[in-house]
Design a protein around this motif. Structure first.
Motif, mmCIF file in Angstrom:
data_model
loop_
_atom_site.group_PDB
_atom_site.id
_atom_site.type_symbol
_atom_site.label_atom_id
_atom_site.label_comp_id
_atom_site.label_asym_id
_atom_site.label_seq_id
_atom_site.Cartn_x
_atom_site.Cartn_y
_atom_site.Cartn_z
ATOM 1 N N LEU A 166 -7.315 -10.718 -14.775
ATOM 2 C CA LEU A 166 -6.879 -10.373 -13.421
ATOM 3 C C LEU A 166 -8.036 -9.789 -12.617
ATOM 4 O O LEU A 166 -8.194 -10.091 -11.431
ATOM 5 N N SER A 167 -8.832 -8.951 -13.254
ATOM 6 C CA SER A 167 -9.999 -8.379 -12.580
ATOM 7 C C SER A 167 -10.976 -9.468 -12.152
ATOM 8 O O SER A 167 -11.479 -9.470 -11.021
ATOM 9 N N LEU A 168 -11.250 -10.413 -13.038
ATOM 10 C CA LEU A 168 -12.154 -11.511 -12.707
ATOM 11 C C LEU A 168 -11.606 -12.352 -11.559
ATOM 12 O O LEU A 168 -12.362 -12.820 -10.700
ATOM 13 N N SER A 169 -10.281 -12.531 -11.518
ATOM 14 C CA SER A 169 -9.686 -13.341 -10.446
ATOM 15 C C SER A 169 -9.821 -12.654 -9.091
ATOM 16 O O SER A 169 -9.855 -13.324 -8.055
ATOM 17 N N ARG A 170 -9.893 -11.325 -9.095
ATOM 18 C CA ARG A 170 -10.055 -10.591 -7.832
ATOM 19 C C ARG A 170 -11.496 -10.628 -7.346
ATOM 20 O O ARG A 170 -11.760 -10.657 -6.134
ATOM 21 N N ASN A 171 -12.418 -10.640 -8.275
ATOM 22 C CA ASN A 171 -13.826 -10.464 -7.914
ATOM 23 C C ASN A 171 -14.635 -11.752 -7.948
ATOM 24 O O ASN A 171 -15.791 -11.761 -7.505
ATOM 25 N N SER A 172 -14.042 -12.818 -8.465
ATOM 26 C CA SER A 172 -14.796 -14.074 -8.568
ATOM 27 C C SER A 172 -13.810 -15.234 -8.666
ATOM 28 O O SER A 172 -12.655 -15.109 -8.282
ATOM 29 N N ARG A 173 -14.273 -16.332 -9.190
ATOM 30 C CA ARG A 173 -13.461 -17.558 -9.283
ATOM 31 C C ARG A 173 -13.130 -17.852 -10.742
ATOM 32 O O ARG A 173 -13.968 -17.687 -11.632
ATOM 33 N N ALA A 214 -0.272 -3.783 -16.034
ATOM 34 C CA ALA A 214 -1.497 -4.461 -15.606
ATOM 35 C C ALA A 214 -1.250 -5.330 -14.377
ATOM 36 O O ALA A 214 -2.046 -5.341 -13.425
ATOM 37 N N ALA A 215 -0.137 -6.080 -14.379
ATOM 38 C CA ALA A 215 0.166 -6.954 -13.243
ATOM 39 C C ALA A 215 0.455 -6.138 -11.990
ATOM 40 O O ALA A 215 0.047 -6.521 -10.883
ATOM 41 N N THR A 216 1.143 -5.013 -12.145
ATOM 42 C CA THR A 216 1.456 -4.168 -10.992
ATOM 43 C C THR A 216 0.183 -3.605 -10.366
ATOM 44 O O THR A 216 0.039 -3.577 -9.134
ATOM 45 N N LEU A 219 -1.413 -6.332 -8.327
ATOM 46 C CA LEU A 219 -0.759 -6.525 -7.034
ATOM 47 C C LEU A 219 -1.145 -5.428 -6.045
ATOM 48 O O LEU A 219 -1.330 -5.697 -4.847
ATOM 49 N N LYS A 220 -1.304 -4.221 -6.516
ATOM 50 C CA LYS A 220 -1.759 -3.137 -5.636
ATOM 51 C C LYS A 220 -3.168 -3.421 -5.127
ATOM 52 O O LYS A 220 -3.476 -3.199 -3.946
ATOM 53 N N ASN A 221 -4.007 -3.930 -6.016
ATOM 54 C CA ASN A 221 -5.403 -4.202 -5.637
ATOM 55 C C ASN A 221 -5.537 -5.327 -4.623
ATOM 56 O O ASN A 221 -6.505 -5.358 -3.856
ATOM 57 N N ALA A 224 -0.437 -6.877 -2.416
ATOM 58 C CA ALA A 224 0.845 -7.574 -2.504
ATOM 59 C C ALA A 224 1.934 -6.729 -3.163
ATOM 60 O O ALA A 224 3.055 -7.203 -3.343
ATOM 61 N N TYR A 225 1.628 -5.491 -3.507
ATOM 62 C CA TYR A 225 2.624 -4.601 -4.125
ATOM 63 C C TYR A 225 3.606 -4.121 -3.068
ATOM 64 O O TYR A 225 3.215 -3.766 -1.952
ATOM 65 N N LEU A 226 4.887 -4.120 -3.436
ATOM 66 C CA LEU A 226 5.925 -3.661 -2.522
ATOM 67 C C LEU A 226 6.510 -2.344 -3.010
ATOM 68 O O LEU A 226 6.935 -2.235 -4.165
ATOM 69 N N VAL A 227 6.549 -1.361 -2.129
ATOM 70 C CA VAL A 227 7.191 -0.091 -2.447
ATOM 71 C C VAL A 227 8.707 -0.303 -2.440
ATOM 72 O O VAL A 227 9.208 -1.258 -1.830
ATOM 73 N N PRO A 228 9.471 0.551 -3.110
ATOM 74 C CA PRO A 228 10.930 0.373 -3.168
ATOM 75 C C PRO A 228 11.622 0.766 -1.862
ATOM 76 O O PRO A 228 12.269 1.788 -1.748
#
Length: 486
Positions: A166-173, A214-216, A219-221, A224-228
């Protein structure tokens, strides 16, 4: 030639690993080779170092791999399995990693089945590919320079590799090579339908908790994270019926009668009806539906004018019918309600929780209603605060599903026969509270004629690509929703 690769291979004293190490050692691109072994391992393999690990996918293991790598690229096998490299495959990985500037690369591969080899294509990674069971194949090729150490957690026992990806997907391809660059033995020989429920197996609960965390964080990064915080629902529109059960069907002569009877046997304190949307059946299904419709005015036998409808399109036909009730409630043509109180339970939950959607729990059975593992599927991982975020990581939200009809009419269900229910549930969860019923109210019958019982790799890839696309669309919608609040 510059030594650009450090290889990390799971090791359990299998002879094929020794052969693979020897093959790697001959390649001028390979700098060092490490065998990832349990703490009790005392075996030495010529040409390889031993790296003792606690768990193959833990944060500690991932950090050790990064620290031991004194080269540009990491070759990481995620399974202790036979690997046969194709012609110049390592050279191809390096070439494409350099020219695409990717953080991680993976490729199609060939599966070895005895004397036979079968092509196993994988799918392209996209924004919505955040499920932890994404099929990369067993060989990952990672650019160490794209890893941001400060972005990684250090205490996962099971989600360390997932967190890195997930980290790699945020920072690269993350890049797929559509070439069959290696061969391997097929590890999981189960049919597609037998794998569907692995993520809700209670035995996997500890793993799933970490994956959700980890997924949450991911999404915050990415915003796309939604608060309740949910839109309010008021059930103030007038309907002739409180509820409508909707059954799309095509050629289910063996099961449609059971499904219809399970609806008509419901005991309620409100009026309900049943839409059976018959998508041009040719096996006798239509005649069975007509028989029930002739005997009971609650049964509406709908044959659409259009002949291009999938399951989602059939749902649209019923939902937008003037006789549809305030709540639209799902029943698949293979399945039945577990008792006579299912509809009452669902409708009571709508009013009690003031929600726009209700999802129940079900029990997996065979055709004769004998329970199958893992038994009850209740999606107990759902929480009111984080359920709609975790829903982007998993492949389904449960059944039976029921919707507040005015809200469902606004969405327009995708006219497909796979993933339409998931797309609608994600869209609902973006804005509305979802009510849950955790006791089993539904029998999900698994048998040879289920549409997902034994899918080919190509068909699985089509389905997974579509669900990942649904997730991509939903992530973008949630990012937009969050930006509008700023």
């Amino acid at each position: 030639m510059q030594k650009k690769i450090t290889a990390f291979i799971p090791y359990n004293n299998n002879g094929f690993t020794t052969l693979f190490v020897a093959e790697l050692a001959k390649n001028e691109l390979v700098n060092e080779i490490y065998l990832l072994a349990n703490p009790d391992c005392k075996t030495n393999v010529a040409g390889a170092n031993i790296l003792k690990i606690d768990n193959l996918f833990s944060s500690k293991t991932i950090i050790n791999i990064i620290e031991k790598t004194n080269s540009e690229y990491i070759l990481f096998l995620t399974q202790d399995t036979l690997i046969e490299l194709g012609q110049y495959s390592l050279e191809r990985f390096v070439y494409l990693a350099e020219n695409t500037d990717s953080g991680m690369i993976y490729s199609d591969f060939t599966e070895i089945h005895g004397e036979e080899k079968k092509f196993h294509s994988v799918i392209d990674y996209q924004m919505g590919s955040i499920r932890d069971d994404f099929d990369f194949g067993p060989l990952l090729f990672i650019n160490k320079n794209k890893i941001t150490n400060s972005d990684l957690h250090n205490n996962y026992m099971y989600a360390g590799l997932f967190d890195l990806r997930l980290s790699l997907s945020r920072n690269s391809r993350i890049f797929r090579i559509p070439e069959f660059l290696y061969s391997t033995i097929a590890e999981d020989q189960r049919k597609s339908g037998e794998k569907l429920f692995d993520y809700v197996n209670p035995k996997n609960r500890e793993v799933q908790i970490e994956m959700e965390i980890a997924a949450t964080e991911h999404l915050k990064n990415i915003g796309a994270y939604l608060v309740p915080d949910f839109d309010q629902i008021t059930f103030d529109e007038k309907f002739a019926y409180e509820a409508s059960v909707i059954i799309p069907v095509k050629n289910r002569v063996k099961t449609i009668g059971d499904a219809i009877k399970s609806v008509l046997n419901q005991k309620t304190n409100f009026k309900f009806n049943l839409f059976v949307v018959d998508n041009y059946s040719t096996d006798g299904t239509s005649e069975i539906i007509k028989k029930y419709a002739d005997q009971d005015e609650r049964v509406l036998h709908i044959i659409p004018l259009r002949k291009d409808l999938g399951i989602g399109g059939c749902w649209n036909e019923a939902v937008n019918n003037n006789n549809c009730g305030m709540f639209s409630i799902q029943l698949d043509s293979d399945d039945i309600y577990q008792d006579t109180n299912t509809l009452q339970n669902i409708v009571d939950t709508f009013h009690k929780e003031n929600c726009a959607m209700v999802i129940g729990s079900y029990t997996l059975t065979d055709f004769n209603l004998n329970e199958l593992p893992p038994g009850k599927i209740d999606h107990s991982e759902w929480t009111p605060d984080n359920g709609r975020n975790n829903a982007l990581r998993i492949n389904g939200l449960g059944a039976p599903r029921a919707y507040y009809t005015p809200a469902l009419r606004k969405i327009k269900i995708p006219n497909v026969s796979y993933g339409e229910d998931y797309a609608v549930a994600l869209a609902f969860s973006r804005n509305y509270k979802i009510g849950r019923i955790y006791n089993s109210i539904y029998f999900c019958r698994r048998w040879d004629e289920n549409s997902d019982a034994a899918l080919s790799i190509d068909k699985q890839n089509i389905n997974n690509t579509y669900k990942d696309r649904i997730r991509s669309i939903e992530i973008m919608a949630r990012q937009k929703k969050n930006l509008s609040r700023i």
